[in-house]
Design a protein around this motif. Structure first.
Motif, mmCIF file in Angstrom:
data_model
loop_
_atom_site.group_PDB
_atom_site.id
_atom_site.type_symbol
_atom_site.label_atom_id
_atom_site.label_comp_id
_atom_site.label_asym_id
_atom_site.label_seq_id
_atom_site.Cartn_x
_atom_site.Cartn_y
_atom_site.Cartn_z
ATOM 1 N N ARG A 142 11.361 -2.052 -0.011
ATOM 2 C CA ARG A 142 10.051 -2.695 0.100
ATOM 3 C C ARG A 142 9.164 -1.958 1.088
ATOM 4 N NH1 ARG A 142 10.885 -6.620 4.276
ATOM 5 N NH2 ARG A 142 12.678 -5.920 5.510
ATOM 6 N N ALA A 143 7.869 -2.049 0.870
ATOM 7 C CA ALA A 143 6.894 -1.499 1.805
ATOM 8 C C ALA A 143 6.814 -2.401 3.037
ATOM 9 C CB ALA A 143 5.539 -1.385 1.126
ATOM 10 N N ASP A 177 5.651 -11.964 -2.509
ATOM 11 C CA ASP A 177 5.804 -11.024 -3.618
ATOM 12 C C ASP A 177 7.200 -10.401 -3.600
ATOM 13 O OD1 ASP A 177 3.210 -11.654 -4.157
ATOM 14 O OD2 ASP A 177 2.375 -9.702 -3.606
ATOM 15 N N LEU A 178 7.715 -10.132 -2.416
ATOM 16 C CA LEU A 178 9.094 -9.666 -2.305
ATOM 17 C C LEU A 178 10.048 -10.725 -2.847
ATOM 18 C CD1 LEU A 178 11.327 -7.757 -1.265
ATOM 19 C CD2 LEU A 178 11.081 -8.854 0.972
ATOM 20 N N ALA A 179 9.840 -11.971 -2.462
ATOM 21 C CA ALA A 179 10.701 -13.058 -2.934
ATOM 22 C C ALA A 179 10.661 -13.181 -4.455
ATOM 23 C CB ALA A 179 10.275 -14.371 -2.281
ATOM 24 N N LEU A 180 9.483 -13.001 -5.030
ATOM 25 C CA LEU A 180 9.334 -13.082 -6.483
ATOM 26 C C LEU A 180 10.207 -12.038 -7.177
ATOM 27 C CD1 LEU A 180 7.856 -14.089 -9.064
ATOM 28 C CD2 LEU A 180 6.054 -12.432 -8.535
ATOM 29 N N VAL A 181 10.191 -10.807 -6.667
ATOM 30 C CA VAL A 181 10.979 -9.731 -7.272
ATOM 31 C C VAL A 181 12.475 -9.979 -7.080
ATOM 32 C CG1 VAL A 181 11.517 -7.271 -7.098
ATOM 33 C CG2 VAL A 181 9.139 -8.033 -7.133
ATOM 34 N N LEU A 182 12.872 -10.496 -5.917
ATOM 35 C CA LEU A 182 14.289 -10.797 -5.693
ATOM 36 C C LEU A 182 14.778 -11.846 -6.686
ATOM 37 C CD1 LEU A 182 14.374 -10.913 -1.785
ATOM 38 C CD2 LEU A 182 15.115 -9.047 -3.279
ATOM 39 N N ALA A 183 13.966 -12.857 -6.939
ATOM 40 C CA ALA A 183 14.360 -13.896 -7.889
ATOM 41 C C ALA A 183 14.429 -13.344 -9.308
ATOM 42 C CB ALA A 183 13.386 -15.067 -7.818
ATOM 43 N N THR A 200 11.645 0.084 -6.108
ATOM 44 C CA THR A 200 10.696 0.253 -5.013
ATOM 45 C C THR A 200 9.518 -0.685 -5.242
ATOM 46 O OG1 THR A 200 11.320 2.571 -4.726
ATOM 47 C CG2 THR A 200 9.242 1.877 -3.747
ATOM 48 N N LEU A 201 9.152 -1.398 -4.192
ATOM 49 C CA LEU A 201 8.122 -2.430 -4.299
ATOM 50 C C LEU A 201 7.109 -2.265 -3.177
ATOM 51 C CD1 LEU A 201 7.109 -5.142 -5.548
ATOM 52 C CD2 LEU A 201 8.632 -6.296 -3.930
ATOM 53 N N THR A 202 5.831 -2.222 -3.541
ATOM 54 C CA THR A 202 4.760 -2.091 -2.548
ATOM 55 C C THR A 202 3.684 -3.140 -2.796
ATOM 56 O OG1 THR A 202 3.326 -0.591 -3.815
ATOM 57 C CG2 THR A 202 5.134 0.415 -2.578
ATOM 58 N N GLY A 203 2.790 -3.263 -1.828
ATOM 59 C CA GLY A 203 1.596 -4.058 -2.037
ATOM 60 C C GLY A 203 0.583 -3.290 -2.862
ATOM 61 N N ALA A 246 5.556 3.013 -7.751
ATOM 62 C CA ALA A 246 6.368 1.850 -7.424
ATOM 63 C C ALA A 246 5.934 0.624 -8.216
ATOM 64 C CB ALA A 246 6.267 1.553 -5.930
ATOM 65 N N MET A 247 6.798 -0.386 -8.252
ATOM 66 C CA MET A 247 6.398 -1.710 -8.700
ATOM 67 C C MET A 247 5.430 -2.265 -7.664
ATOM 68 S SD MET A 247 8.884 -5.002 -9.394
ATOM 69 C CE MET A 247 9.886 -4.031 -10.515
ATOM 70 N N VAL A 248 4.394 -2.974 -8.115
ATOM 71 C CA VAL A 248 3.334 -3.428 -7.211
ATOM 72 C C VAL A 248 3.275 -4.946 -7.200
ATOM 73 C CG1 VAL A 248 0.859 -3.381 -6.722
ATOM 74 C CG2 VAL A 248 2.004 -1.318 -7.562
ATOM 75 N N GLY A 249 3.307 -5.528 -6.004
ATOM 76 C CA GLY A 249 3.173 -6.971 -5.873
ATOM 77 C C GLY A 249 1.756 -7.417 -6.199
ATOM 78 N N PRO A 250 1.578 -8.657 -6.647
ATOM 79 C CA PRO A 250 0.264 -9.115 -7.107
ATOM 80 C C PRO A 250 -0.686 -9.575 -6.014
ATOM 81 C CG PRO A 250 1.885 -10.835 -7.454
ATOM 82 C CD PRO A 250 2.640 -9.647 -6.946
ATOM 83 N N THR A 251 -0.209 -9.804 -4.790
ATOM 84 C CA THR A 251 -1.056 -10.407 -3.754
ATOM 85 C C THR A 251 -1.796 -9.332 -2.975
ATOM 86 O OG1 THR A 251 0.533 -12.213 -3.517
ATOM 87 C CG2 THR A 251 -1.088 -11.958 -1.764
ATOM 88 N N ASP A 252 -3.138 -9.303 -3.098
ATOM 89 C CA ASP A 252 -3.886 -8.316 -2.319
ATOM 90 C C ASP A 252 -4.027 -8.795 -0.878
ATOM 91 O OD1 ASP A 252 -6.021 -10.152 -2.219
ATOM 92 O OD2 ASP A 252 -7.087 -9.198 -3.866
ATOM 93 N N ILE A 253 -4.536 -7.911 -0.009
ATOM 94 C CA ILE A 253 -4.552 -8.211 1.425
ATOM 95 C C ILE A 253 -5.405 -9.439 1.758
ATOM 96 C CG2 ILE A 253 -5.284 -7.320 3.679
ATOM 97 C CD1 ILE A 253 -4.250 -4.573 2.782
#
Length: 263
Positions: A142-143, A177-183, A200-203, A246-253
């Motif tokens: 994770r990032a 977003d990390l939790a979502l990918v783990l599930a 690999t997972l980033t924002g 990388a896979m990208v999480g959906p939540t922007d800053i």
């Protein structure tokens, strides 16, 4: 079958438990006895609680009985490098002893090229250990991850950003977003054999770390009163850790910061 989350008292662990609870089924959490408030929150939410430290293999093995997947979220950047490897080794041994089929572990972007950073080197050694283990493993690199109660998030909001990290570029990842990918990773159970999978997972946004720290800034912070970050953490922050494929999480800053204020 039940899922066991170890390191559950961390920001990552709390978010992961919430995500798994949404999916139904039994969620077990292994919580440090010092985090009594977290344990009570988990109990109220509907988790089954086991109290213990991550060096207690016997207690971990008991908690992992009849569990298909262990999700180990301990070992973030503020953890001592030796503890990252030791804790995961103990969790892995307990999972094998209990007959678990899969272990999911949260690593960090940069583990493939540690370049002398003790924390990233510990992540690399842990990844290698899991790849050789006699059960399925999924490693999520994770990032830089931020969220409520996270010690590095709190340090950055208080003004602990090292001067030589101000111009580094990161892709901050909101903890949910990390939790979502783990599930979601747990849902692939049974579709792979004895394999080690790396994700690999980033924002979604590249940002200068100084700008991100300013967005996190706590009101009336006094940078001179903030203890310096550990050397391995300061070195990690000073690196440009941007991954293009990388896979990208959906939540922007902006969304993440809004949620951070009320969670």
């Amino acid at each position: 079958m039940p899922v066991l989350i170890t390191g559950a008292e961390t920001a990552e662990g709390r978010a992961t438990a919430r995500r798994f609870l949404r999916g139904g089924g039994e969620v077990r959490v292994f919580v440090d006895p010092a985090a009594d408030r977290a344990a009570e929150d988990f109990r109220t939410a509907g988790c089954k609680i086991a109290l213990g430290t991550l060096d207690d293999e016997g207690h971990l093995e008991t908690a992992a009985e009849q569990v298909h997947t262990v999700v180990h979220v301990g070992g973030g950047p503020m953890t001592a490098p030796t503890q990252v490897l030791d804790d995961t080794a103990t969790v892995l041994s307990a999972a094998i002893g209990a007959g678990c089929r899969r272990l999911i572990w949260v690593s960090h972007v940069g583990a493939g090229d540690p370049r002398g950073n003790g924390y990233l080197q510990a992540c690399a050694e842990t990844e290698a250990m899991l790849a050789d283990a006699p059960l399925e493993s999924i490693i999520v690199r994770r990032a830089l991850t931020y969220g409520p109660g996270d010690p590095l998030t709190l340090a950055l909001s208080a003004g602990a950003l090292p001067r030589d990290a101000e111009e580094s570029t990161h892709q901050p990842l909101y903890v949910d977003d990390l939790a979502l990918v783990l599930a979601r990773a747990d849902h692939v159970r049974g579709s792979v054999g004895d394999l080690s999978i790396e994700v690999t997972l980033t924002g979604p946004t590249e940002v200068l770390l100084s700008g991100f720290a300013d967005l996190l800034a706590a009101p009336n912070r006094d940078r001179d009163a903030v203890p310096p970050l550990p050397r391995t953490v300061a070195d990690l922050l000073a690196r440009d850790l941007v991954i293009d494929d990388a896979m990208v999480g959906p939540t922007d800053i902006p969304q993440g910061l809004e949620r951070l204020t009320w969670e």
